[in-house]
Scaffold this motif. Structure first.
Motif, PDB file in Angstrom:
ATOM      1  N   ARG A 103       9.731  19.369  -8.090  1.00 47.94           N
ATOM      2  CA  ARG A 103      10.040  17.988  -7.725  1.00 47.94           C
ATOM      3  C   ARG A 103       8.788  17.193  -7.371  1.00 47.94           C
ATOM      4  NH1 ARG A 103      14.680  20.510  -4.014  1.00 47.94           N
ATOM      5  NH2 ARG A 103      13.210  22.198  -4.282  1.00 47.94           N
ATOM      6  N   THR A 104       7.690  17.884  -7.092  1.00 48.24           N
ATOM      7  CA  THR A 104       6.439  17.193  -6.776  1.00 48.24           C
ATOM      8  C   THR A 104       6.012  16.287  -7.923  1.00 48.24           C
ATOM      9  OG1 THR A 104       5.735  19.044  -5.393  1.00 48.24           O
ATOM     10  CG2 THR A 104       4.033  17.506  -6.114  1.00 48.24           C
ATOM     11  N   ASP A 105       6.192  16.761  -9.166  1.00 45.23           N
ATOM     12  CA  ASP A 105       5.806  15.964 -10.330  1.00 45.23           C
ATOM     13  C   ASP A 105       6.645  14.705 -10.431  1.00 45.23           C
ATOM     14  OD1 ASP A 105       3.893  17.786 -11.027  1.00 45.23           O
ATOM     15  OD2 ASP A 105       5.176  18.886 -12.424  1.00 45.23           O
ATOM     16  N   ALA A 146       5.393  12.200  -7.986  1.00 41.88           N
ATOM     17  CA  ALA A 146       4.123  11.639  -8.448  1.00 41.88           C
ATOM     18  C   ALA A 146       4.371  10.533  -9.459  1.00 41.88           C
ATOM     19  CB  ALA A 146       3.250  12.741  -9.055  1.00 41.88           C
ATOM     20  N   ASP A 147       5.352  10.712 -10.335  1.00 44.14           N
ATOM     21  CA  ASP A 147       5.700   9.667 -11.292  1.00 44.14           C
ATOM     22  C   ASP A 147       6.178   8.416 -10.567  1.00 44.14           C
ATOM     23  OD1 ASP A 147       5.064  11.314 -13.384  1.00 44.14           O
ATOM     24  OD2 ASP A 147       7.125  11.935 -13.787  1.00 44.14           O
ATOM     25  N   ASP A 148       6.996   8.613  -9.534  1.00 46.65           N
ATOM     26  CA  ASP A 148       7.460   7.482  -8.717  1.00 46.65           C
ATOM     27  C   ASP A 148       6.277   6.695  -8.175  1.00 46.65           C
ATOM     28  OD1 ASP A 148      10.032   8.232  -9.115  1.00 46.65           O
ATOM     29  OD2 ASP A 148      10.490   8.724  -7.037  1.00 46.65           O
ATOM     30  N   ALA A 149       5.344   7.402  -7.574  1.00 45.03           N
ATOM     31  CA  ALA A 149       4.200   6.757  -6.930  1.00 45.03           C
ATOM     32  C   ALA A 149       3.333   6.031  -7.954  1.00 45.03           C
ATOM     33  CB  ALA A 149       3.371   7.805  -6.186  1.00 45.03           C
ATOM     34  N   ALA A 150       3.160   6.613  -9.128  1.00 45.96           N
ATOM     35  CA  ALA A 150       2.315   6.003 -10.151  1.00 45.96           C
ATOM     36  C   ALA A 150       2.908   4.684 -10.640  1.00 45.96           C
ATOM     37  CB  ALA A 150       2.139   6.968 -11.325  1.00 45.96           C
ATOM     38  N   TRP A 151       4.219   4.638 -10.845  1.00 44.16           N
ATOM     39  CA  TRP A 151       4.846   3.392 -11.290  1.00 44.16           C
ATOM     40  C   TRP A 151       4.829   2.341 -10.190  1.00 44.16           C
ATOM     41  CZ3 TRP A 151       5.547   1.672 -15.913  1.00 44.16           C
ATOM     42  CH2 TRP A 151       5.705   2.559 -16.984  1.00 44.16           C
ATOM     43  N   LEU A 152       5.026   2.775  -8.941  1.00 44.32           N
ATOM     44  CA  LEU A 152       4.985   1.823  -7.838  1.00 44.32           C
ATOM     45  C   LEU A 152       3.581   1.244  -7.680  1.00 44.32           C
ATOM     46  CD1 LEU A 152       6.605   0.492  -5.606  1.00 44.32           C
ATOM     47  CD2 LEU A 152       6.023   2.408  -4.103  1.00 44.32           C
ATOM     48  N   ASP A 153       2.559   2.075  -7.825  1.00 41.70           N
ATOM     49  CA  ASP A 153       1.176   1.585  -7.774  1.00 41.70           C
ATOM     50  C   ASP A 153       0.917   0.565  -8.878  1.00 41.70           C
ATOM     51  OD1 ASP A 153       0.606   3.158  -5.609  1.00 41.70           O
ATOM     52  OD2 ASP A 153      -0.389   4.746  -6.764  1.00 41.70           O
ATOM     53  N   LEU A 154       1.499   0.808 -10.054  1.00 39.79           N
ATOM     54  CA  LEU A 154       1.313  -0.126 -11.164  1.00 39.79           C
ATOM     55  C   LEU A 154       1.981  -1.469 -10.869  1.00 39.79           C
ATOM     56  CD1 LEU A 154       0.281  -0.701 -14.012  1.00 39.79           C
ATOM     57  CD2 LEU A 154       2.418   0.251 -14.893  1.00 39.79           C
ATOM     58  N   VAL A 155       3.144  -1.436 -10.251  1.00 45.10           N
ATOM     59  CA  VAL A 155       3.825  -2.686  -9.876  1.00 45.10           C
ATOM     60  C   VAL A 155       2.925  -3.522  -8.978  1.00 45.10           C
ATOM     61  CG1 VAL A 155       5.767  -3.692  -8.609  1.00 45.10           C
ATOM     62  CG2 VAL A 155       6.147  -1.739 -10.129  1.00 45.10           C
ATOM     63  N   TYR A 156       2.331  -2.892  -7.962  1.00 47.69           N
ATOM     64  CA  TYR A 156       1.444  -3.618  -7.039  1.00 47.69           C
ATOM     65  C   TYR A 156       0.191  -4.120  -7.761  1.00 47.69           C
ATOM     66  CZ  TYR A 156       4.256  -2.087  -3.065  1.00 47.69           C
ATOM     67  OH  TYR A 156       5.284  -1.903  -2.175  1.00 47.69           O
ATOM     68  N   LEU A 157      -0.324  -3.308  -8.689  1.00 44.80           N
ATOM     69  CA  LEU A 157      -1.509  -3.704  -9.444  1.00 44.80           C
ATOM     70  C   LEU A 157      -1.224  -4.954 -10.281  1.00 44.80           C
ATOM     71  CD1 LEU A 157      -4.437  -3.003 -10.323  1.00 44.80           C
ATOM     72  CD2 LEU A 157      -3.428  -1.641 -12.167  1.00 44.80           C
ATOM     73  N   LEU A 158      -0.050  -5.022 -10.862  1.00 44.95           N
ATOM     74  CA  LEU A 158       0.320  -6.170 -11.692  1.00 44.95           C
ATOM     75  C   LEU A 158       0.600  -7.416 -10.856  1.00 44.95           C
ATOM     76  CD1 LEU A 158       2.659  -4.247 -14.163  1.00 44.95           C
ATOM     77  CD2 LEU A 158       0.497  -5.356 -14.759  1.00 44.95           C
ATOM     78  N   LEU A 159       0.967  -7.220  -9.618  1.00 49.88           N
ATOM     79  CA  LEU A 159       1.216  -8.347  -8.703  1.00 49.88           C
ATOM     80  C   LEU A 159      -0.070  -8.896  -8.103  1.00 49.88           C
ATOM     81  CD1 LEU A 159       4.385  -7.491  -6.559  1.00 49.88           C
ATOM     82  CD2 LEU A 159       3.901  -9.683  -7.659  1.00 49.88           C
ATOM     83  N   ARG A 160      -1.065  -8.060  -7.983  1.00 51.94           N
ATOM     84  CA  ARG A 160      -2.261  -8.364  -7.194  1.00 51.94           C
ATOM     85  C   ARG A 160      -3.061  -9.587  -7.648  1.00 51.94           C
ATOM     86  NH1 ARG A 160      -5.176  -3.163  -6.755  1.00 51.94           N
ATOM     87  NH2 ARG A 160      -3.294  -2.666  -5.538  1.00 51.94           N
ATOM     88  N   PRO A 161      -3.202  -9.846  -8.955  1.00 50.81           N
ATOM     89  CA  PRO A 161      -4.070 -10.969  -9.358  1.00 50.81           C
ATOM     90  C   PRO A 161      -3.682 -12.310  -8.744  1.00 50.81           C
ATOM     91  CG  PRO A 161      -3.591  -9.585 -11.241  1.00 50.81           C
ATOM     92  CD  PRO A 161      -2.726  -9.097 -10.137  1.00 50.81           C
ATOM     93  N   ASP A 162      -2.380 -12.618  -8.702  1.00 54.17           N
ATOM     94  CA  ASP A 162      -1.941 -13.900  -8.137  1.00 54.17           C
ATOM     95  C   ASP A 162      -0.478 -13.803  -7.728  1.00 54.17           C
ATOM     96  OD1 ASP A 162      -1.488 -16.500  -7.398  1.00 54.17           O
ATOM     97  OD2 ASP A 162      -2.423 -17.389  -9.163  1.00 54.17           O
ATOM     98  N   PRO A 163      -0.184 -13.096  -6.633  1.00 53.54           N
ATOM     99  CA  PRO A 163       1.213 -12.921  -6.223  1.00 53.54           C
ATOM    100  C   PRO A 163       1.898 -14.245  -5.917  1.00 53.54           C
ATOM    101  CG  PRO A 163      -0.300 -12.194  -4.500  1.00 53.54           C
ATOM    102  CD  PRO A 163      -1.117 -12.408  -5.724  1.00 53.54           C
ATOM    103  N   GLY A 164       1.150 -15.210  -5.368  1.00 56.51           N
ATOM    104  CA  GLY A 164       1.743 -16.508  -5.064  1.00 56.51           C
ATOM    105  C   GLY A 164       2.261 -17.194  -6.317  1.00 56.51           C
ATOM    106  N   HIS A 165       1.471 -17.159  -7.380  1.00 60.84           N
ATOM    107  CA  HIS A 165       1.876 -17.773  -8.650  1.00 60.84           C
ATOM    108  C   HIS A 165       3.143 -17.127  -9.188  1.00 60.84           C
ATOM    109  CE1 HIS A 165       1.667 -19.181 -12.812  1.00 60.84           C
ATOM    110  NE2 HIS A 165       1.760 -17.917 -13.185  1.00 60.84           N
TER     111      HIS A 165
END
Length: 254
Positions: free
Chosen positions: A223-225, A228-247
């Motif tokens: 289940r560790t794997d 890890a998949d959960d965390a990787a997708w969640l990190d990507l969501v934040y990465l895609l939001l980061r440039p201009d979350p207000g916009h």
């Protein structure tokens, strides 16, 4: 001159002439491919795997890959007849069930080189026949090739054109962070189900044998794997939001 180069033959192990050439490289193989490939009107999955494993003829590999992509799109949607792999190669590779992450990384890097028809900026910045960027198609490809198209592959596409994170997908209405969030929810649901199945399996195993006889080091939590998949997708969501979350939030009326 009029032979069917894709006809199967017992002489070459029930494969086509093109597959036979792939399996048996000969002198002037590039010239042979250059002659045979234009005569192909379709590419099956096995031939695609052969192409991915070929260590030479990069332009021939690109031509066959393009045939495969265009055939897939036309089969799924006749309105995609205007899609051209030569125009939108980065989009195109994500319509292919490529066999591994390494293959995707190799093609992304290959298409990003200056010796291609499109410049570095263009391959990641141009809109395809549906008004989509390569980033949109890359995230969507997770649904078709779940074990291979991972957040790290999507990140590689994002690095080519970070501004793509601010562009809405014209076919779904989603911004990239929303599409990634949908993938995260999908993976999370799968993780919950896998953990439930694993727990039930553990209960069955407890009834069949005494787990106390096993060393802790021998007990692997698969289940560790999943987590890890959960965390990787969640990190990507934040990465895609980061440039201009207000916009992005204002575009959603928030």
């Amino acid at each position: 001159r009029h032979a069917d180069v894709q006809a199967a033959s017992v002489v070459v192990g029930n494969g086509s002439l093109l597959r036979f050439v792939f399996k048996n490289p000969v002198i002037r193989i590039d010239d042979i491919f250059a002659y045979l490939v234009p005569k192909c009107n379709k590419v099956d999955r096995q031939l695609l795997l052969d192409v991915c494993n070929l260590r030479r003829s990069p332009m021939i590999k690109r031509r066959i890959l393009g045939l495969f992509v265009e055939a897939i799109l036309l089969q799924d949607n006749p309105l995609r007849k205007n899609f051209s792999f030569e125009k939108w190669p980065l989009h195109g590779i994500f319509y292919c069930p490529l066999p591994s992450q390494a293959t995707y990384r190799d093609w992304i890097s290959r298409l990003n080189r200056s010796d291609n028809n499109n410049s570095r900026d263009e391959v990641a910045s141009i809109l395809d026949d549906q008004g989509r960027l390569a980033l949109h198609v890359a995230i969507e490809a997770f649904k078709r090739n779940r074990t291979v198209v991972t957040p790290s592959i999507v990140r590689q596409v994002l690095q080519l054109e970070p501004r793509a994170s601010l562009v809405r997908d014209q076919t779904t209405g989603f911004f990239p962070f929303e599409a990634a969030a949908a993938c995260f929810e999908d993976v999370s649901a799968s993780t919950a189900q896998e953990e439930q199945d694993a727990a039930e399996n553990d209960d069955i195993m407890d009834d069949d044998r005494d787990l106390d006889d096993r060393d802790d080091d021998d007990q692997v939590d698969v289940r560790t794997d999943y987590r890890a998949d959960d965390a990787a997708w969640l990190d990507l969501v934040y990465l895609l939001l980061r440039p201009d979350p207000g916009h992005l939030l204002r575009r959603r009326g928030l």
